[in-house]
Write a protein that holds these residues in place. Structure first.
Motif, PDB file in Angstrom:
ATOM      1  N   PRO A  48       1.087  -0.943   0.013  1.00 25.54           N
ATOM      2  CA  PRO A  48       0.121   0.000   0.178  1.00 25.54           C
ATOM      3  C   PRO A  48       0.751   0.875   0.290  1.00 25.54           C
ATOM      4  N   PRO A  49       0.146   2.818  -0.413  1.00 22.41           N
ATOM      5  CA  PRO A  49       0.844   3.803  -0.660  1.00 22.41           C
ATOM      6  C   PRO A  49       1.672   4.044   0.701  1.00 22.41           C
ATOM      7  N   LEU A  50       0.846   3.685   2.125  1.00 21.79           N
ATOM      8  CA  LEU A  50       1.615   3.885   3.298  1.00 21.79           C
ATOM      9  C   LEU A  50       2.696   3.863   4.089  1.00 21.79           C
ATOM     10  N   VAL A  51       3.021   2.444   3.277  1.00 24.89           N
ATOM     11  CA  VAL A  51       4.076   1.493   3.875  1.00 24.89           C
ATOM     12  C   VAL A  51       5.820   2.108   3.126  1.00 24.89           C
ATOM     13  N   TYR A  52       5.038   2.460   1.108  1.00 26.36           N
ATOM     14  CA  TYR A  52       5.920   3.378   0.650  1.00 26.36           C
ATOM     15  C   TYR A  52       6.369   4.396   1.468  1.00 26.36           C
ATOM     16  N   ALA A  53       5.446   5.293   1.963  1.00 25.79           N
ATOM     17  CA  ALA A  53       6.007   6.701   2.369  1.00 25.79           C
ATOM     18  C   ALA A  53       6.530   6.249   3.731  1.00 25.79           C
ATOM     19  N   MET A  54       6.513   5.181   3.924  1.00 26.45           N
ATOM     20  CA  MET A  54       7.128   5.519   5.616  1.00 26.45           C
ATOM     21  C   MET A  54       8.199   5.070   5.120  1.00 26.45           C
ATOM     22  N   LEU A  55       8.593   4.328   4.249  1.00 25.83           N
ATOM     23  CA  LEU A  55      10.424   3.789   3.664  1.00 25.83           C
ATOM     24  C   LEU A  55      10.896   5.156   3.718  1.00 25.83           C
ATOM     25  N   LEU A  56       9.798   5.907   2.531  1.00 28.99           N
ATOM     26  CA  LEU A  56      10.863   7.149   2.361  1.00 28.99           C
ATOM     27  C   LEU A  56      10.464   8.117   3.363  1.00 28.99           C
ATOM     28  N   ALA A  57       9.780   8.261   4.035  1.00 28.19           N
ATOM     29  CA  ALA A  57       9.755   9.727   5.230  1.00 28.19           C
ATOM     30  C   ALA A  57      11.582   9.733   5.391  1.00 28.19           C
ATOM     31  N   PRO A  58      12.413   8.746   6.025  1.00 23.23           N
ATOM     32  CA  PRO A  58      13.293   9.423   6.745  1.00 23.23           C
ATOM     33  C   PRO A  58      14.620  10.083   5.490  1.00 23.23           C
ATOM     34  N   LEU A  59      14.526   9.807   4.137  1.00 23.79           N
ATOM     35  CA  LEU A  59      15.363  10.277   3.122  1.00 23.79           C
ATOM     36  C   LEU A  59      14.267  11.655   2.691  1.00 23.79           C
ATOM     37  N   ALA A  60      12.707  11.512   2.672  1.00 26.94           N
ATOM     38  CA  ALA A  60      12.418  12.876   2.882  1.00 26.94           C
ATOM     39  C   ALA A  60      12.768  13.921   3.969  1.00 26.94           C
ATOM     40  N   LEU A  61      12.778  13.681   5.395  1.00 32.43           N
ATOM     41  CA  LEU A  61      13.705  14.505   6.110  1.00 32.43           C
ATOM     42  C   LEU A  61      14.602  15.191   6.216  1.00 32.43           C
ATOM     43  N   VAL A  62      15.546  14.156   5.091  1.00 31.70           N
ATOM     44  CA  VAL A  62      17.127  14.664   5.070  1.00 31.70           C
ATOM     45  C   VAL A  62      17.190  15.765   3.432  1.00 31.70           C
ATOM     46  N   LEU A  63      16.089  15.433   3.506  1.00 35.42           N
ATOM     47  CA  LEU A  63      16.054  15.606   1.783  1.00 35.42           C
ATOM     48  C   LEU A  63      15.338  17.630   2.928  1.00 35.42           C
ATOM     49  N   ILE A  64      14.552  17.696   3.647  1.00 27.77           N
ATOM     50  CA  ILE A  64      14.146  19.229   3.927  1.00 27.77           C
ATOM     51  C   ILE A  64      15.129  19.319   4.842  1.00 27.77           C
ATOM     52  N   ALA A  65      15.948  19.087   5.506  1.00 28.87           N
ATOM     53  CA  ALA A  65      16.605  19.683   6.143  1.00 28.87           C
ATOM     54  C   ALA A  65      17.782  20.223   5.463  1.00 28.87           C
ATOM     55  N   ALA A  66      17.841  19.335   3.907  1.00 25.01           N
ATOM     56  CA  ALA A  66      18.598  20.214   3.225  1.00 25.01           C
ATOM     57  C   ALA A  66      18.918  21.219   2.504  1.00 25.01           C
ATOM     58  N   ILE A  67      17.197  21.231   2.152  1.00 25.65           N
ATOM     59  CA  ILE A  67      16.476  22.445   1.445  1.00 25.65           C
ATOM     60  C   ILE A  67      16.215  24.337   2.908  1.00 25.65           C
ATOM     61  N   VAL A  68      16.479  23.528   4.067  1.00 26.21           N
ATOM     62  CA  VAL A  68      16.233  24.166   4.884  1.00 26.21           C
ATOM     63  C   VAL A  68      18.382  25.401   4.993  1.00 26.21           C
ATOM     64  N   LYS A  69      19.137  24.484   6.171  1.00 26.50           N
ATOM     65  CA  LYS A  69      20.140  24.786   5.465  1.00 26.50           C
ATOM     66  C   LYS A  69      20.287  26.024   3.877  1.00 26.50           C
ATOM     67  N   THR A  70      20.154  24.753   2.819  1.00 30.53           N
ATOM     68  CA  THR A  70      20.310  25.932   1.301  1.00 30.53           C
ATOM     69  C   THR A  70      19.901  27.354   1.304  1.00 30.53           C
ATOM     70  N   TRP A  71      18.228  27.594   2.104  1.00 26.71           N
ATOM     71  CA  TRP A  71      17.453  28.637   2.358  1.00 26.71           C
ATOM     72  C   TRP A  71      18.791  29.096   3.086  1.00 26.71           C
ATOM     73  N   GLN A  72      18.711  28.297   4.244  1.00 26.97           N
ATOM     74  CA  GLN A  72      20.344  29.807   5.284  1.00 26.97           C
ATOM     75  C   GLN A  72      21.357  29.719   4.715  1.00 26.97           C
ATOM     76  N   ALA A  73      22.289  29.343   3.725  1.00 27.76           N
ATOM     77  CA  ALA A  73      23.617  29.196   3.131  1.00 27.76           C
ATOM     78  C   ALA A  73      22.828  31.198   2.344  1.00 27.76           C
ATOM     79  N   ARG A  74      22.063  30.779   1.481  1.00 27.47           N
ATOM     80  CA  ARG A  74      21.675  31.641   0.442  1.00 27.47           C
ATOM     81  C   ARG A  74      21.812  33.222   1.188  1.00 27.47           C
ATOM     82  N   GLU A  75      20.722  32.962   2.785  1.00 31.99           N
ATOM     83  CA  GLU A  75      20.636  34.589   3.308  1.00 31.99           C
ATOM     84  C   GLU A  75      21.521  34.676   4.074  1.00 31.99           C
TER      85      GLU A  75
END
Length: 327
Positions: free
Chosen positions: A5-32
């Motif tokens: 089910p899609p929920l299983v894929y979402a759970m498996l991909l959640a750690p990767l999503a958190l890493v990407l979100i953290a990278a986006i936040v840090k990239t925004w801070q670096a640009r600022e």
């Protein structure tokens, strides 16, 4: 085997999503930070220090435990509009400890003149490095592609394995169990290989003398079980060791013991300390690429691989049994 089910894929991909979100936040801070003005500063302190940091721990009532980690404390002074300020933050990225301690101390020795980038709205907020590591997004892109390929490739492979086994085992309805046991066994076997490889590398690390240090008694409550108002009160101690590598002092943890009473905790500790006495001198294997990483018993840690391989063999045997005997 039904499609996941899609929920299983979402759970498996959640750690990767958190890493990407953290990278986006840090990239925004670096640009600022690229727009921050700069000032000349001077490093006044450049030493290695040990800090107590919070580490997530679901087994405790508070949800965390304290852990000693090594940091490079690089403090510098600078002036903004005639106001003398100080800060000890090096880069935009988060410093979680136990990483590049010696490199940062060597790069910013005490007395050196540095360029300080400060936040014009809050001049007391400053960094020495405002750019993210080069190639960060390239590495994240490649890593993300590999993770996605592994997840969906594994799902496809398991599904194909199920379809094949369903036509070759005595009871097709147990094909999913065979695939599950086999997959668990393979994952655990790979974990054993990784542990064994790391231990093999550790045996070739440089060896330096270290000193065992025993912490004071720590009191805390375990996480409560359903229906309990509060978890069991526990008493524990930490066993750490200190060592120096290339004139930088580090600390590392080798064990924790805890029990329901101080007396029981002390008895458990006495058994553990039969090998490592408080204040005793020990041999420490130090990772030359990251001296904050070390071990006291490289070969002993390698034996864990055999335990994991034994567990993997059990899962393999279960898969074979179900496939040939039909449960």
């Amino acid at each position: 085997m039904p499609n996941l089910p899609p929920l299983v894929y979402a759970m498996l991909l959640a750690p990767l999503a958190l890493v990407l979100i953290a990278a986006i936040v840090k990239t925004w801070q670096a640009r600022e930070a690229r727009c921050w003005p700069q000032a000349s500063g001077k490093v006044v302190t450049s030493v290695a220090e040990v800090r107590e940091v919070r580490v997530s721990d679901d087994e405790r009532e508070d949800g965390y435990r304290m852990e000693s980690r090594n940091f490079a404390n690089v403090a510098y002074e600078y002036s903004v509009s005639g106001r003398k300020l100080s800060c000890n933050r090096i880069s935009i990225g988060e410093d979680l400890g136990n990483f590049q301690v010696a490199e940062q101390l060597a790069k910013y020795p005490a007395g050196s003149i540095v360029t300080v980038y400060y936040n014009p709205r809050h001049p007391d907020q400053a960094v020495l490095e405002r750019d993210l590591p080069k190639g960060l997004w390239g590495c994240l892109g490649i890593g993300s592609a590999i993770v996605v390929a592994i997840i969906f490739g594994s799902a496809f492979g398991l599904n194909q394995s199920y379809n094949w086994l369903a036509h070759h085992v005595g009871r097709p309805d147990l094909a999913g169990m065979v695939v599950g046991f086999g997959a668990f066994g393979l994952v655990i076997a790979l974990m054993g290989w990784a542990v064994r490889r790391q231990a093999s590398m550790a045996t070739r690390w440089p060896v330096v003398p270290g000193t065992i240090k025993l912490s004071e008694m720590e009191e805390y409550h375990e996480a409560s079980e359903p229906g309990e108002s509060r978890g069991v009160e526990m008493f524990g101690k930490r066993v750490t060791y200190t060592y120096s590598y290339q004139n930088v002092r580090y600390i590392n943890e080798c064990a924790r013991v805890a029990a329901g009473t101080p007396q029981a905790s002390t008895k458990m500790l006495e058994k553990l300390m039969s090998r490592y006495q408080d204040g005793a001198t020990v041999e420490v294997h130090v990772n030359p690429d990251n001296p904050a990483e070390a071990t006291l018993d490289a070969r002993g840690e390698g034996r864990i691989a055999y335990v994991l391989w034994g567990i993997a063999a059990v899962f393999a045997a279960l898969a074979l049994f179900v496939a040939t005997r039909g449960g």
